[in-house]
Design an enzyme around this catalytic site. Structure first.
Site, PDB file in Angstrom:
ATOM      1  N   GLU A 145       6.041   4.037   6.715  1.00  0.00           N
ATOM      2  CA  GLU A 145       7.205   4.818   6.304  1.00  0.00           C
ATOM      3  C   GLU A 145       6.743   6.217   5.946  1.00  0.00           C
ATOM      4  O   GLU A 145       5.656   6.400   5.395  1.00  0.00           O
ATOM      5  CB  GLU A 145       7.882   4.161   5.089  1.00  0.00           C
ATOM      6  CG  GLU A 145       8.534   2.845   5.426  1.00  0.00           C
ATOM      7  CD  GLU A 145       8.612   1.908   4.232  1.00  0.00           C
ATOM      8  OE1 GLU A 145       7.715   1.982   3.372  1.00  0.00           O
ATOM      9  OE2 GLU A 145       9.541   1.102   4.197  1.00  0.00           O
ATOM     10  N   THR A 154      -0.693   0.169   6.220  1.00  0.00           N
ATOM     11  CA  THR A 154      -0.403   0.791   7.509  1.00  0.00           C
ATOM     12  C   THR A 154      -1.671   1.432   8.065  1.00  0.00           C
ATOM     13  O   THR A 154      -2.073   2.508   7.606  1.00  0.00           O
ATOM     14  CB  THR A 154       0.704   1.867   7.358  1.00  0.00           C
ATOM     15  OG1 THR A 154       1.879   1.244   6.825  1.00  0.00           O
ATOM     16  CG2 THR A 154       1.035   2.503   8.693  1.00  0.00           C
ATOM     17  N   ASP A 201       0.851  -1.191   0.000  1.00  0.00           N
ATOM     18  CA  ASP A 201       0.000   0.000   0.000  1.00  0.00           C
ATOM     19  C   ASP A 201       0.889   1.244   0.000  1.00  0.00           C
ATOM     20  O   ASP A 201       1.274   1.737   1.053  1.00  0.00           O
ATOM     21  CB  ASP A 201      -0.904  -0.041   1.242  1.00  0.00           C
ATOM     22  CG  ASP A 201      -1.810   1.178   1.346  1.00  0.00           C
ATOM     23  OD1 ASP A 201      -1.884   1.943   0.377  1.00  0.00           O
ATOM     24  OD2 ASP A 201      -2.440   1.344   2.404  1.00  0.00           O
ATOM     25  N   HIS A 202       1.224   1.722  -1.184  1.00  0.00           N
ATOM     26  CA  HIS A 202       2.076   2.908  -1.329  1.00  0.00           C
ATOM     27  C   HIS A 202       1.246   4.100  -1.791  1.00  0.00           C
ATOM     28  O   HIS A 202       0.345   3.958  -2.627  1.00  0.00           O
ATOM     29  CB  HIS A 202       3.180   2.666  -2.365  1.00  0.00           C
ATOM     30  CG  HIS A 202       4.452   2.152  -1.780  1.00  0.00           C
ATOM     31  ND1 HIS A 202       5.619   2.870  -1.784  1.00  0.00           N
ATOM     32  CD2 HIS A 202       4.731   0.983  -1.162  1.00  0.00           C
ATOM     33  CE1 HIS A 202       6.581   2.174  -1.198  1.00  0.00           C
ATOM     34  NE2 HIS A 202       6.063   1.012  -0.818  1.00  0.00           N
ATOM     35  N   ASN A 255       5.072   7.346   2.551  1.00  0.00           N
ATOM     36  CA  ASN A 255       3.645   7.192   2.267  1.00  0.00           C
ATOM     37  C   ASN A 255       2.752   7.875   3.291  1.00  0.00           C
ATOM     38  O   ASN A 255       1.684   8.371   2.943  1.00  0.00           O
ATOM     39  CB  ASN A 255       3.288   5.698   2.229  1.00  0.00           C
ATOM     40  CG  ASN A 255       4.130   4.943   1.231  1.00  0.00           C
ATOM     41  OD1 ASN A 255       4.155   5.289   0.063  1.00  0.00           O
ATOM     42  ND2 ASN A 255       4.845   3.936   1.696  1.00  0.00           N
ATOM     43  N   ARG A 292      22.820  -7.409  -0.422  1.00  0.00           N
ATOM     44  CA  ARG A 292      21.464  -6.890  -0.245  1.00  0.00           C
ATOM     45  C   ARG A 292      20.478  -7.415  -1.286  1.00  0.00           C
ATOM     46  O   ARG A 292      19.272  -7.299  -1.094  1.00  0.00           O
ATOM     47  CB  ARG A 292      21.483  -5.357  -0.326  1.00  0.00           C
ATOM     48  CG  ARG A 292      22.350  -4.658   0.717  1.00  0.00           C
ATOM     49  CD  ARG A 292      21.820  -4.875   2.110  1.00  0.00           C
ATOM     50  NE  ARG A 292      22.524  -4.117   3.118  1.00  0.00           N
ATOM     51  CZ  ARG A 292      22.141  -2.927   3.585  1.00  0.00           C
ATOM     52  NH1 ARG A 292      21.047  -2.363   3.114  1.00  0.00           N
ATOM     53  NH2 ARG A 292      22.847  -2.325   4.508  1.00  0.00           N
TER      54      ARG A 292
END
Length: 330
Positions: free
Chosen positions: A105, A72, A36-37, A108, A279
């Site tokens: 974050e 979120t 969910d951005h 967003n 990474r």
């Protein structure tokens, strides 16, 4: 093996993301997760579709599990709204939908102009939001109203009027051992990102401790890994794709407080190929990727959702569907 597709709505337009999810399933991928951005990571990614609109469209074109990994329910969203969205998805697609929740974050969540707190408060807000959602699921399934009054959220007496027969599983995203243990005590499962094996082992161990503290069997609880990789026909192309599309993997700073894709772009300019070495799995050899995915299952994960950072999605599906997915074993 449950190897799914991570649909990156930050990188592909919604209609294209739906087509790619369907194509991934046709090549053997099982299930879809999509975050969910509100904004993309980098300006060049160019998209950020509304996840709760795209998930049903993907579900209509596929047959596997589907979840927001993650949303979120603390800043842009009140937990009650996330509970309603999730319950509706589960009612429409019984047995397929799960709810992934994270602490958020700034990229967003800052867009609504609220104070952006330190990580401990964000985590506390997340677990209170989980409590609100669990209360709504339980009370609504029983046909009664519920209320909540806590340090961060208030819910006046209400219920969800559209409720599936079985409430969606709630999974919490954890990047540290304290949050992982709390998740084990509190929710149905764990979500995390790929990391060195010793770090993943620690997260799984703390999650299991928390589950046992709550009298639950951690072996029966879902443990989900989102796995970023770069595959291309040559190693040089794979590295070029990683540097162009996913340099944020090489950033050695915390990302939770960065507010703009343009800030990410500036910071990512300092990333070098060697920064990506531990990474991101970068290789033209399918067996290198297969071995890395196998390690995740060997550690104890039940579901792995893959994100190839290049734009070469169709070619990637074909190669992995033929040479990687069938060879991964439990």
């Amino acid at each position: 093996m449950h190897i799914g597709y991570a649909a990156m709505l930050e990188r592909f337009a919604p209609s294209e993301a739906v087509e790619l999810a369907a194509l991934a399933e046709s090549h053997g991928f099982r299930g879809v997760m999509a975050a969910d951005h509100f904004q993309p990571w980098l300006p060049r990614h160019g998209q950020s579709a509304f996840v709760w609109s795209v998930l049903p469209a993907i579900a209509e074109r596929t047959t596997g599990d589907i979840g927001p990994g993650v949303t979120t329910p603390t800043y842009r969203w009140h937990p009650a709204m996330v509970a309603q969205a999730s319950a509706t998805m589960a009612a429409m697609y019984p047995g397929r939908h799960w709810l992934g929740i994270g602490s958020g974050e700034a990229l967003n969540e800052h867009v609504v102009g609220r104070y952006w707190p330190e990580a401990p408060e964000r985590i506390n807000r997340m677990f209170e939001a989980v409590d609100v959602i669990k209360k709504l699921f339980a009370a609504s399934a029983a046909g009664r109203d519920v209320r909540h009054s806590g340090p961060h959220f208030t819910l006046e007496s209400t219920r969800l009027w559209t409720m599936p027969q079985t409430a969606p599983e709630i999974l919490v995203a954890a990047g540290g051992p304290v949050t992982a243990k709390r998740a084990g005590r509190t929710v149905d499962g764990l979500i995390t990102m790929d990391a060195p094996p010793e770090r993943l082992e620690l997260l799984l161990a703390r999650f299991a401790e928390g589950a046992r503290d709550a009298g639950r069997d951690p072996s029966r609880m879902p443990k989900v890994l989102q796995f970023h990789l770069s595959w291309a026909p040559t190693d040089e192309e794979a590295m070029a794709n990683a540097m162009r599309e996913w340099p944020i993997a090489g950033m050695r700073i915390g990302k939770g407080d960065i507010r703009s894709p343009f800030e990410f772009e500036q910071l990512a300019r300092g990333v070098r190929p060697e920064d990506l070495a531990d990474r991101l799995t970068i290789s033209a050899d399918p067996d290198v990727h297969r071995a890395a995915i196998q390690r995740a299952f060997d550690l104890g994960f039940d579901r792995v959702y893959l994100h190839n950072v290049g734009r070469n999605q169709t070619e990637w599906f074909e190669v992995f569907g033929r040479e990687v997915l069938p060879k991964v074993r439990r």
